[in-house]
Design a protein around this motif. Structure first.
Motif, short mmCIF file in Angstrom:
data_model
loop_
_atom_site.label_atom_id
_atom_site.label_comp_id
_atom_site.label_asym_id
_atom_site.label_seq_id
_atom_site.Cartn_x
_atom_site.Cartn_y
_atom_site.Cartn_z
N GLY A 125 48.56 105.07 -49.40
CA GLY A 125 47.41 104.26 -49.01
C GLY A 125 47.78 102.80 -48.85
N GLU A 126 48.60 102.28 -49.75
CA GLU A 126 49.03 100.89 -49.66
C GLU A 126 49.86 100.66 -48.40
OE1 GLU A 126 51.03 100.27 -53.39
OE2 GLU A 126 49.15 100.14 -54.50
N THR A 127 50.75 101.59 -48.11
CA THR A 127 51.59 101.47 -46.91
C THR A 127 50.74 101.52 -45.66
OG1 THR A 127 53.47 102.45 -48.06
CG2 THR A 127 53.53 102.49 -45.67
N THR A 128 49.79 102.44 -45.63
CA THR A 128 48.90 102.55 -44.47
C THR A 128 48.12 101.26 -44.28
OG1 THR A 128 48.71 104.93 -44.79
CG2 THR A 128 47.02 103.90 -43.44
N ALA A 129 47.62 100.69 -45.37
CA ALA A 129 46.85 99.44 -45.28
C ALA A 129 47.70 98.29 -44.74
CB ALA A 129 46.30 99.08 -46.65
N LYS A 130 48.98 98.28 -45.08
CA LYS A 130 49.88 97.22 -44.60
C LYS A 130 50.15 97.37 -43.10
CE LYS A 130 52.38 96.58 -48.92
NZ LYS A 130 53.66 96.83 -49.62
N ASN A 131 50.16 98.63 -42.62
CA ASN A 131 50.56 98.90 -41.24
C ASN A 131 49.41 98.99 -40.24
OD1 ASN A 131 53.29 99.03 -41.97
ND2 ASN A 131 53.13 101.17 -42.51
N HIS A 132 48.17 98.95 -40.72
CA HIS A 132 47.03 99.11 -39.82
C HIS A 132 45.98 98.04 -40.05
CE1 HIS A 132 48.46 102.94 -38.27
NE2 HIS A 132 48.75 103.27 -39.50
N ASP A 133 45.21 97.77 -39.00
CA ASP A 133 44.19 96.74 -39.08
C ASP A 133 42.79 97.34 -39.22
OD1 ASP A 133 43.75 97.79 -36.58
OD2 ASP A 133 44.25 95.96 -35.48
N LYS A 134 41.80 96.46 -39.25
CA LYS A 134 40.40 96.85 -39.42
C LYS A 134 39.95 97.84 -38.35
CE LYS A 134 35.84 94.67 -39.41
NZ LYS A 134 35.12 93.40 -39.29
N GLU A 135 40.39 97.64 -37.12
CA GLU A 135 39.98 98.52 -36.02
C GLU A 135 40.47 99.95 -36.24
OE1 GLU A 135 41.21 95.38 -35.46
OE2 GLU A 135 39.25 94.57 -34.90
N PHE A 136 41.65 100.11 -36.82
CA PHE A 136 42.18 101.45 -37.12
C PHE A 136 41.23 102.19 -38.05
CE2 PHE A 136 44.51 104.02 -40.27
CZ PHE A 136 45.07 104.97 -39.45
N TYR A 137 40.79 101.53 -39.10
CA TYR A 137 39.89 102.17 -40.07
C TYR A 137 38.51 102.43 -39.47
CZ TYR A 137 43.50 101.51 -43.50
OH TYR A 137 44.69 101.59 -44.18
N GLN A 138 38.05 101.52 -38.61
CA GLN A 138 36.77 101.74 -37.95
C GLN A 138 36.83 102.98 -37.06
OE1 GLN A 138 36.35 97.84 -36.15
NE2 GLN A 138 34.81 97.25 -37.65
N GLU A 139 37.93 103.13 -36.34
CA GLU A 139 38.09 104.26 -35.43
C GLU A 139 38.15 105.59 -36.19
OE1 GLU A 139 41.45 105.90 -32.38
OE2 GLU A 139 41.10 103.73 -32.39
N ILE A 140 38.93 105.64 -37.27
CA ILE A 140 39.00 106.92 -37.99
C ILE A 140 37.70 107.20 -38.73
CG2 ILE A 140 41.52 106.98 -38.15
CD1 ILE A 140 41.29 106.11 -41.07
N GLY A 141 37.00 106.16 -39.16
CA GLY A 141 35.70 106.36 -39.79
C GLY A 141 34.68 106.90 -38.80
N GLU A 142 34.72 106.39 -37.60
CA GLU A 142 33.81 106.86 -36.55
C GLU A 142 34.10 108.32 -36.20
OE1 GLU A 142 33.02 105.72 -31.92
OE2 GLU A 142 33.19 104.06 -33.33
#
Length: 83
Positions: A35-52
């Motif tokens: 999770g920490e590695t993913t957070a370092k490598n991705h931005d807010k838009e990445f999380y918005q897209e997977i959440g959607e």
């Protein structure tokens, strides 16, 4: 000549061996690191897209009663935390 093991079978056996040799804390630790590695490598838009995408999939698989039930559980949990 011995039969070759399929990739699927090898993965399953490896997973079973790992599960026998490690406890819950091991899996929590590697999950946290991932999770920490993913957070370092991705931005807010990445999380918005997977959440959607997750929200869309959930809405396809569940009905109104499902949302009413989880809403009720959430409300109960919030009221317990306020006490």
């Amino acid at each position: 000549m011995a039969d070759k093991m399929s990739r699927e079978e090898a993965g399953r056996k490896g997973g079973e061996t790992t599960a026998k040799n490690h406890d819950k804390e091991f899996y929590q630790e590697i999950g946290e690191k991932g999770g920490e590695t993913t957070a370092k490598n991705h931005d807010k838009e990445f999380y918005q897209e997977i959440g959607e995408k997750g929200g869309e999939a959930t809405s396809k698989n569940h009905d109104k009663e499902f949302y009413q039930e989880i809403g009720e559980k959430g409300g109960e949990a919030r009221s317990k935390n306020r006490d």
